[in-house]
Structures are given as C-alpha cells and as structure tokens.
Design a protein around this motif. Sequence first.
Motif, PDB file in Angstrom:
ATOM      1  N   TYR A 188     -64.330  41.825  31.999  1.00  0.00           N
ATOM      2  CA  TYR A 188     -63.013  41.397  32.476  1.00  0.00           C
ATOM      3  C   TYR A 188     -63.075  40.943  33.930  1.00  0.00           C
ATOM      4  O   TYR A 188     -62.369  40.003  34.325  1.00  0.00           O
TER       5      TYR A 188
ATOM      6  N   HIS B 131     -62.108  37.663  28.864  1.00  0.00           N
ATOM      7  CA  HIS B 131     -61.087  38.552  28.332  1.00  0.00           C
ATOM      8  C   HIS B 131     -60.951  38.386  26.815  1.00  0.00           C
ATOM      9  O   HIS B 131     -61.390  37.385  26.237  1.00  0.00           O
TER      10      HIS B 131
ATOM     11  N   ILE C  81     -58.490  37.534  25.091  1.00  0.00           N
ATOM     12  CA  ILE C  81     -57.695  36.376  24.681  1.00  0.00           C
ATOM     13  C   ILE C  81     -58.580  35.200  24.295  1.00  0.00           C
ATOM     14  O   ILE C  81     -58.198  34.357  23.473  1.00  0.00           O
TER      15      ILE C  81
ATOM     16  N   LYS D   8     -55.761  29.565  25.321  1.00  0.00           N
ATOM     17  CA  LYS D   8     -56.344  30.851  25.734  1.00  0.00           C
ATOM     18  C   LYS D   8     -56.397  30.876  27.254  1.00  0.00           C
ATOM     19  O   LYS D   8     -57.401  30.531  27.861  1.00  0.00           O
ATOM     20  N   ARG D   9     -55.296  31.279  27.839  1.00  0.00           N
ATOM     21  CA  ARG D   9     -55.165  31.263  29.293  1.00  0.00           C
ATOM     22  C   ARG D   9     -55.343  32.667  29.875  1.00  0.00           C
ATOM     23  O   ARG D   9     -54.890  33.653  29.302  1.00  0.00           O
ATOM     24  N   ILE D  10     -55.997  32.731  31.039  1.00  0.00           N
ATOM     25  CA  ILE D  10     -56.278  34.011  31.693  1.00  0.00           C
ATOM     26  C   ILE D  10     -55.722  33.982  33.115  1.00  0.00           C
ATOM     27  O   ILE D  10     -56.039  33.096  33.899  1.00  0.00           O
ATOM     28  N   ASP D  11     -54.873  34.948  33.414  1.00  0.00           N
ATOM     29  CA  ASP D  11     -54.417  35.185  34.786  1.00  0.00           C
ATOM     30  C   ASP D  11     -55.066  36.497  35.219  1.00  0.00           C
ATOM     31  O   ASP D  11     -54.547  37.578  34.971  1.00  0.00           O
ATOM     32  N   ASN D  12     -56.239  36.393  35.871  1.00  0.00           N
ATOM     33  CA  ASN D  12     -57.094  37.562  36.068  1.00  0.00           C
ATOM     34  C   ASN D  12     -56.602  38.443  37.217  1.00  0.00           C
ATOM     35  O   ASN D  12     -57.169  38.477  38.302  1.00  0.00           O
TER      36      ASN D  12
ATOM     37  N   GLN E 222     -53.245  43.735  31.153  1.00  0.00           N
ATOM     38  CA  GLN E 222     -53.885  42.444  31.394  1.00  0.00           C
ATOM     39  C   GLN E 222     -53.886  41.599  30.130  1.00  0.00           C
ATOM     40  O   GLN E 222     -53.627  40.388  30.175  1.00  0.00           O
ATOM     41  N   ASP E 223     -54.152  42.222  28.978  1.00  0.00           N
ATOM     42  CA  ASP E 223     -54.116  41.502  27.701  1.00  0.00           C
ATOM     43  C   ASP E 223     -52.713  40.984  27.413  1.00  0.00           C
ATOM     44  O   ASP E 223     -52.538  39.859  26.912  1.00  0.00           O
TER      45      ASP E 223
ATOM     46  N   ASN F  17     -52.026  37.895  29.590  1.00  0.00           N
ATOM     47  CA  ASN F  17     -52.716  36.715  29.058  1.00  0.00           C
ATOM     48  C   ASN F  17     -52.026  36.184  27.806  1.00  0.00           C
ATOM     49  O   ASN F  17     -51.917  34.973  27.592  1.00  0.00           O
TER      50      ASN F  17
ATOM     51  N   SER G 128     -50.390  32.431  27.262  1.00  0.00           N
ATOM     52  CA  SER G 128     -50.969  31.591  26.201  1.00  0.00           C
ATOM     53  C   SER G 128     -49.934  31.255  25.137  1.00  0.00           C
ATOM     54  O   SER G 128     -49.874  30.111  24.653  1.00  0.00           O
TER      55      SER G 128
END
Length: 474
Positions: free
Chosen positions: A48, A53, A55, A79-83, A257-258, A261, A265
């Motif tokens: 992560y 991730h 997603i 499949k977008r990630i905002d870390n 976090q999931d 995301n 998405s």
Amino acid sequence: MFEIFKNIFFKEKRIDKNLETNIKYLEYIITQFINSQKRYEMLTGERYYRGIHDILFRKREIIGEGGRLQEVENLPNNKRIDNQYEKLVDQKINYLLGKPITFYTENKEYQKYLSQIFNSNFFRIIKILGEDSINNGIAWLYPHYDNNGDFLFRVFEPTEILPIWRDEAHTILEFVIRIFIVQEWTGNSLEDVEKVEVYGLNGIEKYGYKYGSLKYEGHEDYFTSDENGYNWEKIPFIPFKFNNLEKPLIKKVKTLQDGLNKIISTFENNLDEDPRRTILILKNYDGQNLGEFRKNLSQYGAVKVKGDGGVESLAIEINHENYTAMLKIFKDAIIENGRGFNAKDDRLGNNPNEMNIQSMYADIDLDAVGMETEFKVGLEKLLYFINIHLFNTRVGDFEKEKVDIIFNKDILVNEAQSIENCTKSIGILSDETIISQHPWVKDVKAEMARIKSQKEMLDYNGAFKGPGDPDVEE
C-alpha cells in the motif's frame, strides 16, 4: 589496524546442536511464518505504501441469472488511488525522524567518534528503519564488518526476518532466521533460488531452501581476522519497533483507504456511464434485441419503431454532494484513525497560536512518543556493538559512558510567538535553555560558541577605544 579481544567481547566458535540437528523444527516454523497473517500484513503495508492497492484488482460485476454476481467487461472499471496511507507514513517519518537525532556525551573523545559514526548516511538509514517499522510493525538493523574490516550497518527487509524470542516481551533474541531469494547462474540463465540463514551466538548457519525443505550448506562466523573466526556476545540483530505490539499502521486504516479508493473509482465509473444514467423505455421496437438498438442509436442516432411505438426516457440523477461528503468522511477518518494531521486544517489560518498547533499535532504525537521509546531502546542496543567496535580497534573503552539520545521533532511553530517567549524568559532561565528553544537555532552548542566568540571580540575591540572614540563614554 584491527585488534580482536575475543576473550573479553567475542565468544569462541561453539556448536549449537539444537540449530544444527533440529532441521525439522526450522522447516516447520519457517513454513508457519511464510504463510502467517503477520507476514501478510507486513506485505500489505509495503504494498500500500508503494501504491499497489486492492482497488487495482477490482472487477465490475452485475447481478446475473439466479441472483448470482457475474463479471462483465463492457462497463467502465476505473481504478483510482488516493494514497492517504503513504501520506500518513511520510508524516510520521518526517515528524519524528526528519531532523537528525542528537547523540550527546560529556566525553569529548567519545563524542568525536560518535559524530563520525552517526553521520548523514546513518540518518538516512534511520529514516529507512522508520519507514519499515511503520509499514511492518518492526524493522531490523544489522551491524557487521565487511571483507575489508569496515564497520557498517545494513537494513534487512522485515518480511525476510523471523525472530525467535527468548521472552514474551520480545526483548531478548534466541536466534534469528532470514529467508531470502538470490539469483544464481545455472549455466544457461539466472534463476531465483531460496536461501535460509540462521543467526545465533555461534555464528551463521547457511541452508538451501526448496519446496519447504532445508539443506545444510555450511557455517560462517560474523567476523574473520588472521584466518580466525569470531562471534559477538549478542546476536547482532537490532529491532526497531513501531510500537510495543509490533502492530503495523496498515491494520488501522486499510479498510478506510479501500473505501476512499472505491468511492473515487465508483464516481468516475458513473460519470463514464453517462448514457446509462438515462433509462430508455421502448414501445413496439422494430428490432430484434437491445444490443441492436444500442448499435443503431450510437451509429445512426435513430431507431425504428412500429405503428404507435416510441421511445421514452427516465433520467437518473447523480448526487455529487453525496460523493463529496463521503470523500471528506473517509479522509478525516483515515487521519484520525491513523493518528496523522491535516496540513490544511482551519486552525492553521490567520497566524495560529501555539495551542492551535499543539492541538493539531496531538494525535501524531501519540504515535511519535511510542515510536521514540522503541527507537531509543534500539539505538541503545546499537551503542553496545559500537562500543565493542571502538574498544577492539583500540580507540578507547567507552562502555560505561552515558549517552543522551534526543529526537528533534519536526513540528510547525509560530516563530514570532516563540521568539517573544524566549525574550520574556531572559533572566529567568539560563541562556542555553533559552537558545535551545529559539526557532532559528539548529545547533545549541555551536550557537553558544558563536555568542561567546562574538562577546570576546566586542570586549577586545572595546579595550582599545579611547575617550574620544565612538561608543565610548567620556
């Protein structure tokens, strides 16, 4: 150059029959570790942090026949990630370890050598240990000598290390197992080969590892001098823990976090499905199936109907405010549960006072206090090996010297208020204490020396001024 005093600080080579003969035991605990939930959480934390991730493995599914879910490929699957997790980890590392740690001792000779050892390269290693400990719950530092006799530090991947503790509090090591992969040339290509090393008081036992079975490959001492092998009195593996439970940060925030995301998405999926937000109601459609209808609508912009047939639409509105609200809820929850801080906090606006700043940093300081305690323990254990190194190289015997370890937290301050407080403390506190709290001072000792030098220079110049010179009273 290098003198060994094995009778004082190093054990002579001895055989630990428990490690040599009980290979079945080693095979069992290695298999348990590789498949354990704890190691899975370590791998997840590392994954992560690097932006891989769950997603990314998401599939679009619909309710099919019989109410069962089935995968579809003709729908948008963003499949977008905002870390935010990575941000949390970096905040904690830079808050506690962003500035060099101060090692102070009254012995000037000892201080000189500590300054050489704890250099900029070492503080880079400390930040790596911080990253590993947060992502994995624990990090490992290995002090050792290379082939040239140089005293070095190496960081091992926590997912490779299986510690066997002598006590329930995890303070004393019985031995350490390292499971890792190397590449070996087979004559035609490079192949990944698994290896196992067991670090004990007798040195290092080496094994090949294949399909869960160990094959003994030999012994190695920690250090060799004049063709003689020597081993430390203690196992040279130093743990640096995130907290006393060795609990990684990912356990606190993974589901949040999931969720973040997924919200981002799904929102983009809905935007991409713009035509599907309008449901078309067909009456007496002059065609065979809905697939043909969609094709004709896309290709020609028109469809054929029979007699009194027609097409009506039912619009589905997407409430953007709901998505915005959910994003804020998830981000706030990640910060709160992960004990971070919001750099865009409203409390930072309009020249915030120290109380507002302290309030904003309250949560991250909770983790920092626990982490600082564990890292101090690790650094004190490291000093044991450093002291032996300095003694064996005839630098000096500093074993009984006291060393103060000070973590210089990288906290935001209101400089104007801090300087005002320092000014008001003149005559109440010592100059050294006041200078140490001044926001512009990086090195208190150096600043004290500069002030002393400046004062001596002014006194020197004043001694040569006559009654008629400027700044001298008649």
